[in-house]
Design a protein around this motif. Structure first.
Motif, PDB file in Angstrom:
ATOM      1  N   ALA A 112       0.838  -1.200   0.000  1.00  0.00           N
ATOM      2  CA  ALA A 112       0.000   0.000   0.000  1.00  0.00           C
ATOM      3  C   ALA A 112       0.873   1.250   0.000  1.00  0.00           C
ATOM      4  O   ALA A 112       1.917   1.288   0.637  1.00  0.00           O
ATOM      5  N   ASP A 113       0.420   2.265  -0.740  1.00  0.00           N
ATOM      6  CA  ASP A 113       1.113   3.548  -0.787  1.00  0.00           C
ATOM      7  C   ASP A 113       0.933   4.235   0.564  1.00  0.00           C
ATOM      8  O   ASP A 113      -0.180   4.605   0.945  1.00  0.00           O
TER       9      ASP A 113
ATOM     10  N   GLU B  59      -3.023   9.857   4.571  1.00  0.00           N
ATOM     11  CA  GLU B  59      -4.092  10.812   4.287  1.00  0.00           C
ATOM     12  C   GLU B  59      -5.441  10.229   4.690  1.00  0.00           C
ATOM     13  O   GLU B  59      -6.300  10.927   5.234  1.00  0.00           O
ATOM     14  N   GLU B  60      -5.617   8.945   4.425  1.00  0.00           N
ATOM     15  CA  GLU B  60      -6.862   8.291   4.809  1.00  0.00           C
ATOM     16  C   GLU B  60      -7.054   8.365   6.319  1.00  0.00           C
ATOM     17  O   GLU B  60      -8.159   8.621   6.816  1.00  0.00           O
ATOM     18  N   LEU B  61      -5.989   8.156   7.059  1.00  0.00           N
ATOM     19  CA  LEU B  61      -6.061   8.218   8.516  1.00  0.00           C
ATOM     20  C   LEU B  61      -6.475   9.594   8.998  1.00  0.00           C
ATOM     21  O   LEU B  61      -7.230   9.743   9.964  1.00  0.00           O
ATOM     22  N   ARG B  62      -5.969  10.625   8.311  1.00  0.00           N
ATOM     23  CA  ARG B  62      -6.282  11.984   8.750  1.00  0.00           C
ATOM     24  C   ARG B  62      -7.760  12.318   8.565  1.00  0.00           C
ATOM     25  O   ARG B  62      -8.279  13.223   9.211  1.00  0.00           O
ATOM     26  N   LEU B  63      -8.431  11.605   7.672  1.00  0.00           N
ATOM     27  CA  LEU B  63      -9.855  11.866   7.433  1.00  0.00           C
ATOM     28  C   LEU B  63     -10.754  11.092   8.383  1.00  0.00           C
ATOM     29  O   LEU B  63     -11.938  11.391   8.514  1.00  0.00           O
ATOM     30  N   LEU B  64     -10.210  10.074   9.030  1.00  0.00           N
ATOM     31  CA  LEU B  64     -11.031   9.241   9.901  1.00  0.00           C
ATOM     32  C   LEU B  64     -11.211   9.896  11.261  1.00  0.00           C
ATOM     33  O   LEU B  64     -10.297  10.525  11.784  1.00  0.00           O
TER      34      LEU B  64
ATOM     35  N   SER C 178       8.328   7.307  11.491  1.00  0.00           N
ATOM     36  CA  SER C 178       8.720   6.127  10.712  1.00  0.00           C
ATOM     37  C   SER C 178       8.200   4.826  11.308  1.00  0.00           C
ATOM     38  O   SER C 178       8.201   3.795  10.628  1.00  0.00           O
ATOM     39  N   ARG C 179       7.779   4.866  12.545  1.00  0.00           N
ATOM     40  CA  ARG C 179       7.228   3.656  13.159  1.00  0.00           C
ATOM     41  C   ARG C 179       5.732   3.492  12.891  1.00  0.00           C
ATOM     42  O   ARG C 179       5.147   2.478  13.277  1.00  0.00           O
ATOM     43  N   LEU C 180       5.117   4.476  12.274  1.00  0.00           N
ATOM     44  CA  LEU C 180       3.673   4.431  12.071  1.00  0.00           C
ATOM     45  C   LEU C 180       3.206   3.233  11.247  1.00  0.00           C
ATOM     46  O   LEU C 180       2.220   2.583  11.616  1.00  0.00           O
ATOM     47  N   PRO C 181       3.876   2.865  10.132  1.00  0.00           N
ATOM     48  CA  PRO C 181       3.389   1.712   9.355  1.00  0.00           C
ATOM     49  C   PRO C 181       3.325   0.432  10.176  1.00  0.00           C
ATOM     50  O   PRO C 181       2.313  -0.286  10.147  1.00  0.00           O
ATOM     51  N   ASP C 182       4.387   0.135  10.909  1.00  0.00           N
ATOM     52  CA  ASP C 182       4.382  -1.087  11.701  1.00  0.00           C
ATOM     53  C   ASP C 182       3.296  -1.043  12.769  1.00  0.00           C
ATOM     54  O   ASP C 182       2.634  -2.039  13.054  1.00  0.00           O
ATOM     55  N   HIS C 183       3.105   0.113  13.360  1.00  0.00           N
ATOM     56  CA  HIS C 183       2.068   0.236  14.375  1.00  0.00           C
ATOM     57  C   HIS C 183       0.699  -0.062  13.785  1.00  0.00           C
ATOM     58  O   HIS C 183      -0.141  -0.728  14.406  1.00  0.00           O
ATOM     59  N   LEU C 184       0.464   0.421  12.577  1.00  0.00           N
ATOM     60  CA  LEU C 184      -0.828   0.193  11.941  1.00  0.00           C
ATOM     61  C   LEU C 184      -1.054  -1.287  11.681  1.00  0.00           C
ATOM     62  O   LEU C 184      -2.158  -1.806  11.829  1.00  0.00           O
ATOM     63  N   HIS C 185       0.006  -1.977  11.281  1.00  0.00           N
ATOM     64  CA  HIS C 185      -0.113  -3.424  11.090  1.00  0.00           C
ATOM     65  C   HIS C 185      -0.516  -4.095  12.399  1.00  0.00           C
ATOM     66  O   HIS C 185      -1.449  -4.891  12.459  1.00  0.00           O
TER      67      HIS C 185
ATOM     68  N   ARG D  79      -4.445  -1.407   9.494  1.00  0.00           N
ATOM     69  CA  ARG D  79      -3.835  -1.302   8.187  1.00  0.00           C
ATOM     70  C   ARG D  79      -4.738  -1.753   7.035  1.00  0.00           C
ATOM     71  O   ARG D  79      -4.839  -1.065   6.018  1.00  0.00           O
ATOM     72  N   SER D  80      -5.389  -2.900   7.165  1.00  0.00           N
ATOM     73  CA  SER D  80      -6.152  -3.449   6.049  1.00  0.00           C
ATOM     74  C   SER D  80      -7.271  -2.520   5.618  1.00  0.00           C
ATOM     75  O   SER D  80      -7.440  -2.220   4.438  1.00  0.00           O
ATOM     76  N   GLU D  81      -8.053  -2.041   6.590  1.00  0.00           N
ATOM     77  CA  GLU D  81      -9.182  -1.174   6.278  1.00  0.00           C
ATOM     78  C   GLU D  81      -8.717   0.112   5.602  1.00  0.00           C
ATOM     79  O   GLU D  81      -9.254   0.539   4.577  1.00  0.00           O
ATOM     80  N   VAL D  82      -7.699   0.720   6.195  1.00  0.00           N
ATOM     81  CA  VAL D  82      -7.211   1.979   5.660  1.00  0.00           C
ATOM     82  C   VAL D  82      -6.527   1.761   4.309  1.00  0.00           C
ATOM     83  O   VAL D  82      -6.711   2.539   3.372  1.00  0.00           O
ATOM     84  N   ALA D  83      -5.732   0.695   4.213  1.00  0.00           N
ATOM     85  CA  ALA D  83      -5.007   0.434   2.973  1.00  0.00           C
ATOM     86  C   ALA D  83      -5.973   0.188   1.816  1.00  0.00           C
ATOM     87  O   ALA D  83      -5.725   0.618   0.684  1.00  0.00           O
TER      88      ALA D  83
END
Length: 466
Positions: free
Chosen positions: A263-264, A270-275, A358-365, A370-374
């Motif tokens: 996932a980009d 950006e998706e997270l910022r809208l939620l 930089s730790r945000l992606p791993d945290h989302l996993h 991650r899946s819903e947002v991705a």
């Protein structure tokens, strides 16, 4: 890498030139062999500097509907040893603003901005055709009109008084409407000396001056001469502060950064910022704080050389699988990495520090977000790709700005529109209100109503390079 090797590598990379309607590439290439790229938008200069070319020449660049080149990316490029030159248009503007930091301005347009003779940005703006047309200009820049009228006065074709009146008429025209036929028609309508207007009309072919083109050619000759003389890497005395905003900007400009699921990440954030998130914050902010904590705790584990026992790693892996629930199962390698990290976090649970994005992606996993947002992010990435890589503005898409806000807050979030939209955008993690509004346009396109029959495809003609 030693200095000689660095210089050899640098010399193998051609200079980069951002060029559009000011000068045809074929004509430019006859003066300077370079990597010619379209008018620069925000982040383009940063990406060019990543390859460490000996020089970057900024001639044309976008603004308004397309975010303009940051000042900070110019400063950062020079800090990496890259010489940055500017002329004619956006390049002249940025050079006048940054020459005290080492950006080199070339030509009369740059000098006029530097000396305060010109102030308005639209002096250099033109409307132009798409890339297929070679970005052919379809209007005349005010700086060129000024230069032409100056030549007409020197030639005696018009008086200084009439030339001054014509400049004022040209200033009053919207930049896409600035052309010599439009100017002369408007001047005649205002009753400006008909005899002088007639004389100017007949002499225009020989008196016309393309100042922007002349400055661009001077720039290319200057860079060619300096490269042939041996251009040492740029040396600056300042240091670009690595702020959070700049770190985010670099991440967004560095191309599509993907996570383990492909996932980009820029679209994911950006998706997270809208939620909607926790009270008084957004999902993005909450996730960022968790990532910050994770980073510092792992760093503390490194510093203290804390190593979990195998059974602790195994237990952490089991908890992770439980936490992930029905989301897509990670690979064994990824699961092993996450499990080891989670176990180490437990060892340093009391050691909390601030950390990094930089730790945000791993945290989302790990958090299962991650899946819903991705999925939503991937859908929006496809929408952007279908629209030739550029989003329309709200007006281009046929959306009223206020209506767009009401739709997002009322229908998407079930909330009233905040009194301070800018404050909401900042709290959600957007860099600006404009960035927030662009995200709303994309979100609206991703959730069309049944009665929505508007064509939202952007028109690439008429953008505003400078």
């Amino acid at each position: 890498m030693n200095r000689d090797a660095a210089v050899d590598r640098r010399n193998a990379v051609p200079p980069v030139v951002f060029l559009g309607p000011t000068l045809p590439v074929a004509e430019a290439r006859a003066v300077l062999e370079a990597d010619y790229r379209p008018p620069a938008a925000q982040g383009d200069l940063y990406r060019a500097a990543l390859d460490r070319p000996p020089a970057i020449c900024l001639v044309d660049g976008y603004f308004s509907r397309v975010p303009a080149v940051w000042h900070k990316e110019v400063l950062w490029a020079m800090q990496q040893g890259v010489h940055v030159f500017g002329s004619s248009s956006m390049g002249a503007l940025r050079a006048a603003e940054l020459d005290t930091f080492g950006m080199v301005g070339v030509g009369r347009v740059y000098e006029a901005y530097r000396d305060g003779e010109l102030e308005a940005d639209d002096e250099v703006a033109v409307a132009h055709g798409p890339a297929e047309s070679g970005y052919r200009a379809v209007s005349d820049a005010l700086v060129n009109i000024r230069a032409t009228l100056g030549a007409a006065v020197a030639d005696g074709a018009v008086s200084a008084k009439v030339a001054g009146e014509l400049v004022e008429v040209a200033r009053g025209l919207f930049y896409p409407d600035r052309s010599y036929p439009q100017l002369l028609e408007a001047a005649a309508a205002r009753g400006i000396d008909p005899a002088e207007i007639s004389e100017l009309r007949s002499r225009l072919p020989e008196l016309r001056v393309d100042r922007k083109r002349l400055d661009a050619l001077e720039l290319l000759r200057t860079v060619d001469e300096r490269l042939r003389a041996g251009l040492e890497p740029k040396d600056v005395e300042y240091s670009v502060a690595d702020s959070q905003v700049w770190a985010r900007a670099r991440a967004l400009s560095g191309g599509a950064r993907t996570g383990d699921d492909g996932a980009d990440f820029a679209q994911v954030t950006e998706e997270l910022r809208l939620l909607p998130g926790r009270p008084q914050t957004s999902a993005y902010r909450a996730a960022y704080k968790e990532a910050l904590l994770r980073h510092l705790m792992l760093a503390e584990a490194d510093r203290a050389r804390l190593t979990p026992a195998p059974e602790e790693v195994e237990a952490a892996g089991e908890r992770l699988l439980t936490a992930l629930g029905g989301s897509a199962a990670p690979s064994a390698a990824v699961l092993d990495r996450w499990a080891r990290e989670q176990a180490r976090l437990r060892l340093v649970e009391a050691r909390h520090y601030t950390a990094t994005l930089s730790r945000l992606p791993d945290h989302l996993h790990v958090s299962g977000l991650r899946s819903e947002v991705a999925e939503a992010a991937a859908h929006k990435s496809r929408l952007v790709a279908e629209r030739l890589g550029r989003l329309p503005s709200a007006a281009e898409a046929g959306f009223d700005e206020e209506e767009l806000l009401r739709w997002f807050f009322h229908e998407r979030r079930g909330e009233p529109v905040p009194a301070d939209v800018a404050a909401h955008a900042r709290a959600a993690g957007f860099g600006s209100t404009e960035e927030f509004r662009r995200a709303l346009v994309l979100d609206r396109l991703a959730h069309p109503s049944e009665n929505d029959t508007r064509d939202h495809t952007p028109d690439h003609d008429g953008e505003r390079p400078r």
